[in-house]
Design a protein around this motif. Structure first.
Motif, PDB file in Angstrom:
ATOM      1  N   ARG A 221       0.867  -1.167   0.000  1.00 19.95           N
ATOM      2  CA  ARG A 221       0.000   0.000   0.000  1.00 19.95           C
ATOM      3  C   ARG A 221       0.914   1.231   0.000  1.00 19.95           C
ATOM      4  O   ARG A 221       1.752   1.364   0.884  1.00 19.95           O
ATOM      5  N   PRO A 222       0.777   2.130  -0.949  1.00 10.85           N
ATOM      6  CA  PRO A 222       1.660   3.301  -0.927  1.00 10.85           C
ATOM      7  C   PRO A 222       1.381   4.185   0.286  1.00 10.85           C
ATOM      8  O   PRO A 222       0.238   4.300   0.729  1.00 10.85           O
ATOM      9  N   VAL A 223       2.440   4.768   0.819  1.00  6.27           N
ATOM     10  CA  VAL A 223       2.301   5.657   1.978  1.00  6.27           C
ATOM     11  C   VAL A 223       2.385   7.106   1.501  1.00  6.27           C
ATOM     12  O   VAL A 223       2.722   7.374   0.348  1.00  6.27           O
ATOM     13  N   PHE A 224       2.075   8.019   2.392  1.00  6.67           N
ATOM     14  CA  PHE A 224       2.426   9.433   2.223  1.00  6.67           C
ATOM     15  C   PHE A 224       1.968  10.037   0.896  1.00  6.67           C
ATOM     16  O   PHE A 224       2.792  10.451   0.078  1.00  6.67           O
ATOM     17  N   PRO A 225       0.667  10.130   0.672  1.00  6.81           N
ATOM     18  CA  PRO A 225       0.204  10.750  -0.574  1.00  6.81           C
ATOM     19  C   PRO A 225       0.569  12.232  -0.636  1.00  6.81           C
ATOM     20  O   PRO A 225       0.606  12.909   0.397  1.00  6.81           O
ATOM     21  N   PRO A 226       0.861  12.743  -1.825  1.00  2.00           N
ATOM     22  CA  PRO A 226       1.229  14.168  -1.922  1.00  2.00           C
ATOM     23  C   PRO A 226       0.020  15.060  -1.683  1.00  2.00           C
ATOM     24  O   PRO A 226      -1.121  14.654  -1.908  1.00  2.00           O
ATOM     25  N   ARG A 227       0.305  16.269  -1.216  1.00  2.00           N
ATOM     26  CA  ARG A 227      -0.764  17.277  -1.078  1.00  2.00           C
ATOM     27  C   ARG A 227      -0.385  18.463  -1.932  1.00  2.00           C
ATOM     28  O   ARG A 227       0.723  18.972  -1.829  1.00  2.00           O
ATOM     29  N   ASP A 228      -1.324  18.923  -2.716  1.00  2.00           N
ATOM     30  CA  ASP A 228      -0.958  19.959  -3.677  1.00  2.00           C
ATOM     31  C   ASP A 228      -1.186  21.366  -3.181  1.00  2.00           C
ATOM     32  O   ASP A 228      -0.424  22.263  -3.472  1.00  2.00           O
ATOM     33  N   ARG A 229      -2.250  21.569  -2.443  1.00  2.00           N
ATOM     34  CA  ARG A 229      -2.517  22.924  -2.012  1.00  2.00           C
ATOM     35  C   ARG A 229      -2.053  23.099  -0.574  1.00  2.00           C
ATOM     36  O   ARG A 229      -2.011  22.157   0.204  1.00  2.00           O
ATOM     37  N   ILE A 230      -1.700  24.303  -0.281  1.00  2.00           N
ATOM     38  CA  ILE A 230      -1.264  24.595   1.056  1.00  2.00           C
ATOM     39  C   ILE A 230      -2.466  24.456   1.980  1.00  2.00           C
ATOM     40  O   ILE A 230      -3.474  25.121   1.794  1.00  2.00           O
ATOM     41  N   SER A 231      -2.350  23.564   2.918  1.00  2.00           N
ATOM     42  CA  SER A 231      -3.502  23.355   3.787  1.00  2.00           C
ATOM     43  C   SER A 231      -3.244  23.895   5.184  1.00  2.00           C
ATOM     44  O   SER A 231      -3.916  23.539   6.128  1.00  2.00           O
ATOM     45  N   VAL A 232      -2.228  24.750   5.276  1.00  2.00           N
ATOM     46  CA  VAL A 232      -1.888  25.279   6.587  1.00  2.00           C
ATOM     47  C   VAL A 232      -2.888  26.348   6.996  1.00  2.00           C
ATOM     48  O   VAL A 232      -3.164  27.258   6.220  1.00  2.00           O
TER      49      VAL A 232
END
Lengths: 241, 423, 308
Positions: A221-232
Motif C-alpha cells: 500500500r503506498p504511503v504518504f500521498p502528496p498534497r498539492d494545495r497549502i492546507s496550513v
C-alpha cells in the motif's frame, strides 16, 4: 566458482574491480605484451591520451579532477554486512507447550524418518505439515533447493550442500543477473555509508524481501500521498509567538 | 528673468532655494483640491488601505494566504506586473510622434504618457515586491552589501531597466515641471537626450520582461521567440488605449479642448498594433494546435481546458472576444467621430490585453506543471485585495501627477503644455 | 475646541478643520491597516538580519551563525539541535541512479525525505514526487502522482522525481541574488538566510524540484531531526526556497541519503561519480541509463535505468 559466488562482505570491493575496473585489466594485458593485445593497448593509450586532451580543452574541471588517487582505497574499509538468516528454520508443530508457546521442531526431526519424494513441488501434495505454504517459484520442486540427505541445509544444483545462512549462494545459481546487480549495489535495500572508508554498510539478503517459495515482490500500500494545495491554517503563524 | 530664460539653471544657491519650494508645491497639490478630488482620493486611499492591510497580513503569515502553490508559483501579482510593464512602455507611443516627428499637438500632451510610465512602473515594482517571500531582504539585491547576479539572471536586467526607466521619466517630467515652476525655458540639453534614451529604454523594459519568461527552457508555453514582439505589440495597444481615455478625462476636468489631434494619432497607432497583436496571437495558436504533442498542453489548457480542468477558459475567451470587438470598432471609420465607440474600444482592448498578457500568459506557463500535473489556480481574496490596493495607489500617483502638471502650468490655459513650442 | 458662535480664530477655516480631521483619521487608518506588520518576526536578531552571504562568512562568523540558529530553533520550536556546515570533500562528486524496473512506487522515499529534512508537517512537504507511469510510455503527461491502490499495479511503472542536481542548473542562473549555487561536489544548494523568495528558480526548474515555504514550517519538537546542516535540512524560515540536497548533512559524512535507506527494494544507487569502483559508476557503465528531459541541456546528475 563457489568462491566467487559466496557472499562475503570483504569480497565486495573485489567484485567491483573485477567487473568495473576496465583499466586494471588493460594494464595486466599490456604487461604480458602478447602480439594481439599490443595493438589493443596502443589503441587504448591513444584513446586515453586523446580523451584527456579533449577533457582539457572542453575544460570539464570535475572530470579532470576525477581520477585522482582515492583516499578511500588507502584507508582501511569498513565492512559491508549482509544480513543472514539465523540458521535453519524451525517448523511449527501446531501444539503449544506448558507456557502457551508454540512448539517448533527442526526440519531434521521429522525428515530423518520420512522418505524424500523428489516429485513433490507444492504443499498441497502433502498430507501433513507445511499446509498452506504458498508456492509460486517456477517449475522447481522441494528437493531442487532442500537437501534430501540433510534437511537442515540447502542443496546447490551440483548436489553439494549449503547452509541456510548462505542462501544467496543458492538463489544466485539461477538469478545471475540479480546477483550481479546486487554485487554492484544496484539491487536490494541497504543502510549505512556509501563511503566505506568512513563507516560500515548493512545490506538485505534475498530472502529479506523475497519469500523463497513465492519470490515475487508482494504488493504494498503506498504511503504518504502528496498534497498539492497549502492546507496550513493561516492563523497558525501568528499563534507561534 | 528674460535673459536667464534661455540658459541652464543658474547656480546651486538658486536651485537650493527654489527646489524645496517646488517640492512643497507638489505636496500641497497632492493634498488640496476640489470636492471631487477629495472624494476620488479618499476612495483610492480606502482601497489602498484594504490592500495594505492584506499585504501586512501576507507578510506576517506568508504567501500561504495566496492561492499560489509549488505548481503555480507565480500568480496574479506577476500577471499584473507583466501587464504594467507593457503599460509603461506604451506611453512611449506618444513620445515618438512628439519628439521624432515633431507632432506639435502631441508635444503638448506628451507628459500624460510620461507620467503614465512613472505610475505604471511604480505599480510594476510594487507588484514584484508584494510577490517576494522576504521583502525584508530586499537589500540583498543591492551591491556592495548585496550580491547582484548580473548579467546572468534576467531578473537583474529587469531590475536595472525598470528602475532606469522610472528614473528617466521622473527626470524628464520633473525637470520640465520644475523649469515651468520657476518660470524658465527648459534647456533641451537637459531633457531631449533623455527623451530619446527613454524611447529605446521603453522597448528594452518590455523586451527584458519577455526574456524573463521566454528564456526558460522548462516552460514550453513561454519558450517562444515571439514573446517579446508580442509583448511590445500588445503594450502599444494598452498604452494608447489608456491615454486616449486619460486625455478625455483630463480635459473634461479642466474644461479644455486640447488633444484632439493626439487622440487621432493614438487611434491610428492602435489600428495597426491591435492587428499585429492579433496576428501574433493567431500564429502562436496555429503553431501550438497544428503541431500538437505534449508541449501544447498548456495552450490546450488555456483555450479548452485539460483533463477536465478549465479555470482559465472563460478568462481567455473573454479576452479574445474583447480584443476582436475592439479591433473591429477601432478599424471602423466611425471610431474617429463617435467618441463613445472609441472609448468602448479602448476599454475592451485594455481589459482584453490585461487578461491575455496577465493571467492568460503567466498561469498556463505553470499548468500543466513541469511534471505535467494539472494543479489549478484562481487568485485568493487576499491577492485581489492587494492587487486592487496597488492599482489604487497607481491611480493616486497618476492623479496627483496630472494635477500638479495642470496647476503648475497655470490655471485657465487652453493648452496643457509644459514644453516650449518647438524651435 | 472653539465656541460655535465665534468665527474660527487665526484663519482656521472649517475646511481646514475637516482636513485636519481627515488627516488624523487617515493616519489612524494607515496605522490600523499596517498593524499586522508588528506581529511579523522575520528574524530573531539584528545579526540575523545583517548576516552576510554564506560564501562570505569566515570560519568564525559561520560558527557564530550556527550557534545562533541552534538557539533560535530552541526558542521557536523547543528542540535541541546541532547545526553543522559540512564542506564538500575533495575528489567526490555525487551521482544518483534509480532502477525503474525495481521501484514499486511505495513512496517510502518521499516519506523518509519528509522526516529527515524537517519538512512542514501539515503540507506533507517532500522533495520527492513519485509518478505512476504506463508501460510503453515515458511521457510525463500520462503520469499520475495521486495513485492510491496497492503497488506495483499491473502495466505500470513508477518514477520518483527529485532534484536532478544538474551540471547546468537553470535555477542557479536565474537567481537574482546568488542565493543558490552548485557546490564542487555537485549539489545545488540554497542559502536560506539569503534567498529573497522571488521564486524565479521555481519557474526555471524543469523538474519540479524546488519548493517554497509558503508559511512558517510547523513541526512538533519531538519530530524534529536534530542532526542538521546549514545548507540542507535545518528548519527553513518562512518565505524562502528549498530543495533536495542529496541529504548533504549525511552524504558529506559518508552516509547514504535518507531516501535510499528507506527504499525497500534497492532501486536507488548512490555514490561518488569520480570513484571508478563505485556502485554508481558500475551502473553508468553497465546499464542503459537515461536522464530526464535531456534535450533541455541541463545535464542532470540523476540517472534512470531499466533492467535489461
Amino acid at each position: 566458482m563457489p568462491q566467487e559466488l559466496s557472499i562475503n562482505p570483504q569480497a565486495m570491493r573485489g567484485w567491483n574491480r573485477a567487473v568495473g575496473g576496465g583499466s586494471v585489466r588493460h594494464r595486466n594485458r599490456v604487461s604480458k605484451l602478447s602480439t594481439t593485445t599490443w595493438t589493443v593497448a596502443v589503441a587504448a593509450v591513444v584513446a586515453v591520451a586523446g580523451g584527456m586532451a579533449f577533457a582539457q580543452k572542453s575544460k570539464a574541471p570535475a572530470q579532470a579532477a576525477g581520477e585522482i588517487p582515492r583516499v578511500a582505497s588507502a584507508a582501511p574499509l569498513h565492512p559491508v554486512t549482509i544480513q543472514r538468516p539465523a540458521g535453519p528454520p524451525r517448523v511449527n508443530t501446531g501444539t503449544t507447550n506448558f507456557h502457551g508457546q508454540a512448539v517448533t521442531v527442526a526440519c531434521g526431526t521429522c525428515h530423518a524418518t520420512t522418505q524424500p519424494n523428489a516429485r513433490t513441488h507444492t504443499s498441497a501434495e502433502l498430507d501433513q505439515f507445511h499446509q498452506g505454504l504458498k508456492y509460486a517459484h517456477g517449475e522447481l520442486n522441494c528437493l531442487s533447493c532442500h537437501n534430501a540427505t540433510n534437511y537442515d541445509t540447502l542443496r546447490l544444483a551440483d548436489g553439494r550442500s549449503v547452509e541456510f545462512a548462505d542462501v544467496m549462494t543458492l538463489c544466485g545459481q539461477c538469478h545471475g543477473s540479480q546477483l550481479r546487480d546486487y554485487q554492484h549495489g544496484a539491487h536490494g535495500g541497504m543502510t549505512g555509508y556509501w563511503d566505506l572508508s568512513r563507516g560500515p554498510r548493512t545490506r538485505n539478503n534475498c530472502v529479506n524481501c523475497h519469500d523463497p517459495h513465492s519470490p515475487k515482490y508482494p504488493l504494498a500500500r503506498p504511503v504518504f500521498p502528496p498534497r498539492d494545495r497549502i492546507s496550513v491554517p493561516v492563523k497558525a503563524a501568528a499563534a507561534n509567538h | 528673468m528674460p535673459e536667464s530664460a534661455t540658459t541652464v539653471p543658474s547656480g546651486a544657491a538658486e536651485f537650493w532655494r527654489q527646489y524645496p519650494r517646488f517640492l512643497a508645491r507638489v505636496l500641497w497639490e497632492a493634498f488640496d483640491g476640489s470636492r471631487l478630488f477629495y472624494a476620488w482620493m479618499t476612495l483610492l486611499t480606502a482601497v489602498f488601505l484594504v490592500g495594505a492591510n492584506a499585504w501586512a497580513v501576507q507578510v506576517r503569515d506568508g504567501l500561504a494566504v495566496t492561492a499560489m502553490s509549488d505548481h503555480v508559483s507565480w500568480g496574479l501579482y506577476i500577471a499584473n506586473f507583466t501587464f504594467l510593464v507593457g503599460l509603461a512602455a506604451g506611453g512611449v507611443m506618444m513620445v515618438i510622434p512628439a519628439y521624432l516627428y515633431h507632432d506639435e499637438e502631441m508635444h503638448d500632451v506628451v507628459i500624460i504618457g510620461e507620467l503614465l510610465a512613472v505610475a505604471a512602473i511604480v505599480m510594476a515594482i510594487m507588484f514584484v515586491t508584494v510577490d517576494l517571500g522576504r521583502p525584508d531582504r530586499f537589500w540583498h539585491l543591492i551591491p556592495p552589501f548585496g550580491r547582484f547576479n548580473f548579467p546572468v539572471s534576467m531578473l537583474t536586467w529587469d531590475v536595472l531597466v525598470l528602475n532606469g526607466y522610472l528614473l528617466l521619466n521622473l527626470h524628464i517630467c520633473g525637470y520640465l515641471l520644475y523649469m515651468r515652476f520657476i518660470g524658465r525655458k527648459p534647456n533641451p540639453k537637459w531633457y531631449v537626450p533623455f527623451v530619446f534614451l527613454s524611447i529605446v529604454w521603453a522597448i528594452s523594459i518590455h523586451t527584458v520582461t519577455a526574456f524573463l519568461y521566454c528564456g526558460l527552457g522548462g516552460r514550453p508555453f513561454w519558450n517562444t521567440a515571439l514573446l517579446a514582439p508580442r509583448f511590445l505589440a500588445s503594450a502599444f495597444v494598452s498604452g494608447p488605449a489608456f491615454i486616449i481615455i486619460a486625455i478625455q478625462i483630463v480635459r473634461r476636468v479642466i474644461h479644455s479642448d486640447f488633444g484632439e489631434g493626439p487622440i487621432r494619432t493614438l487611434l491610428n497607432i492602435m489600428r495597426v498594433t491591435i492587428l499585429i497583436n492579433l496576428l501574433m496571437v493567431g500564429s502562436e495558436v496555429f503553431v501550438e494546435f497544428y503541431t500538437g504533442g505534449s508541449h501544447t498542453s498548456a495552450a490546450h489548457y488555456l483555450y479548452f481546458g485539460l483533463h477536465g480542468h478549465n479555470a482559465l477558459v472563460p478568462w481567455i475567451w473573454s479576452s479574445v472576444v474583447m480584443t476582436v470587438i475592439a479591433a473591429g470598432l477601432l478599424l471602423s471609420p466611425r471610431a474617429v467621430a463617435d467618441r463613445r465607440l472609441l472609448n468602448l474600444a479602448c476599454v475592451l482592448a485594455f481589459a482584453g490585453i490585461w487578461i491575455e498578457k496577465g493571467m492568460g500568459l503567466i498561469i498556463p506557463g505553470f499548468i500543466p506543471s513541469t511534471l505535467h500535473e494539472v494543479v489549478e489556480y484562481l487568485p485568493s481574496v487576499m491577492e485581489w485585495k492587494i492587487t486592487a490596493g496597488i492599482w489604487a495607489l497607481g491611480f493616486m500617483i497618476y492623479t496627483v501627477a496630472i494635477k500638479v502638471t495642470i496647476n503648475v502650468m497655470g490655471a485657465g490655459r487652453r493648452h496643457f503644455s509644459v514644453l516650449p513650442p518647438e524651435a | 475646541m472653539s465656541q460655535p458662535t465665534t468665527p474660527p480664530a487665526e484663519g482656521i477655516t472649517r475646511r481646514d478643520m475637516f482636513k485636519g480631521l481627515g488627516a488624523t483619521l487617515g493616519l489612524a487608518a494607515y496605522a490600523k491597516a499596517l498593524a499586522p506588520l508588528t506581529e511579523w518576526k522575520p528574524f530573531e536578531s539584528v545579526e540575523d538580519f545583517l548576516q552576510k552571504h554564506y560564501s562570505e562568512l569566515s570560519a568564525v562568523d559561520l560558527e557564530v551563525v550556527l550557534k545562533r540558529i541552534e538557539k533560535d530553533t530552541k526558542k521557536q520550536y523547543g528542540a535541541d539541535v546541532q547545526v553543522s556546515a559540512d564542506r564538500p570533500q575533495p575528489g567526490v562528486k555525487f551521482g544518483y541512479a534509480l532502477n525503474l524496473s525495481i521501484c514499486i512506487g511505495c513512496r517510502k522515499c518521499a516519506e523518509a525525505c519528509h522526516k529527515e529534512n524537517n519538512h512542514d508537517r501539515p503540507s506533507h512537504q517532500s522533495y520527492i514526487r513519485v509518478l505512476e507511469m504506463s508501460n510503453g510510455s515515458l511521457d510525463l503527461e500520462k503520469g499520475n502522482a495521486h495513485y492510491d491502490h496497492p503497488v506495483p499495479a499491473k502495466d505500470k511503472f513508477y518514477m520518483p522525481i527529485q532534484c536532478q542536481q544538474c551540471d547546468h542548473p537553470p535555477c542557479v542562473d536565474v537567481c537574482p541574488v546568488e542565493a543558490t549555487w552548485k557546490e564542487p561536489d555537485g549539489i545545488v544548494v540554497v542559502d536560506y538566510n539569503w534567498c529573497i523568495g522571488c521564486r524565479y528558480c521555481e519557474a526555471a526548474c524543469p523538474y519540479h524540484a524546488r519548493r517554497f515555504n509558503w508559511s512558517k514550517p510547523q513541526i512538533p519538537a519531538a519530530e524534529i531531526n536534530p542532526v542538521q546542516g546549514y545548507l540542507s535540512n535545518r528548519i527553513r524560515p518562512q518565505g524562502v526556497m528549498e530543495k533536495c540536497t542529496f541529504c548533504l548533512h549525511r552524504t558529506r559524512n559518508g552516509k547514504l541519503p535518507a531516501c535510499l535507506e528507506a527504499c525497500p527494494t534497492g532501486a536507488r544507487v548512490f555514490g561518488n561519480l569520480l570513484d571508478p569502483d563505485s556502485e554508481i559508476r558500475w551502473v553508468l557503465q553497465n546499464k542503459r541509463v537515461f536522464v530526464l528531459k535531456e534535450e533541455l541541456g541541463t545535464k542532470p546528475q540523476f540517472f534512470y535505468f531499466f533492467d535489461a
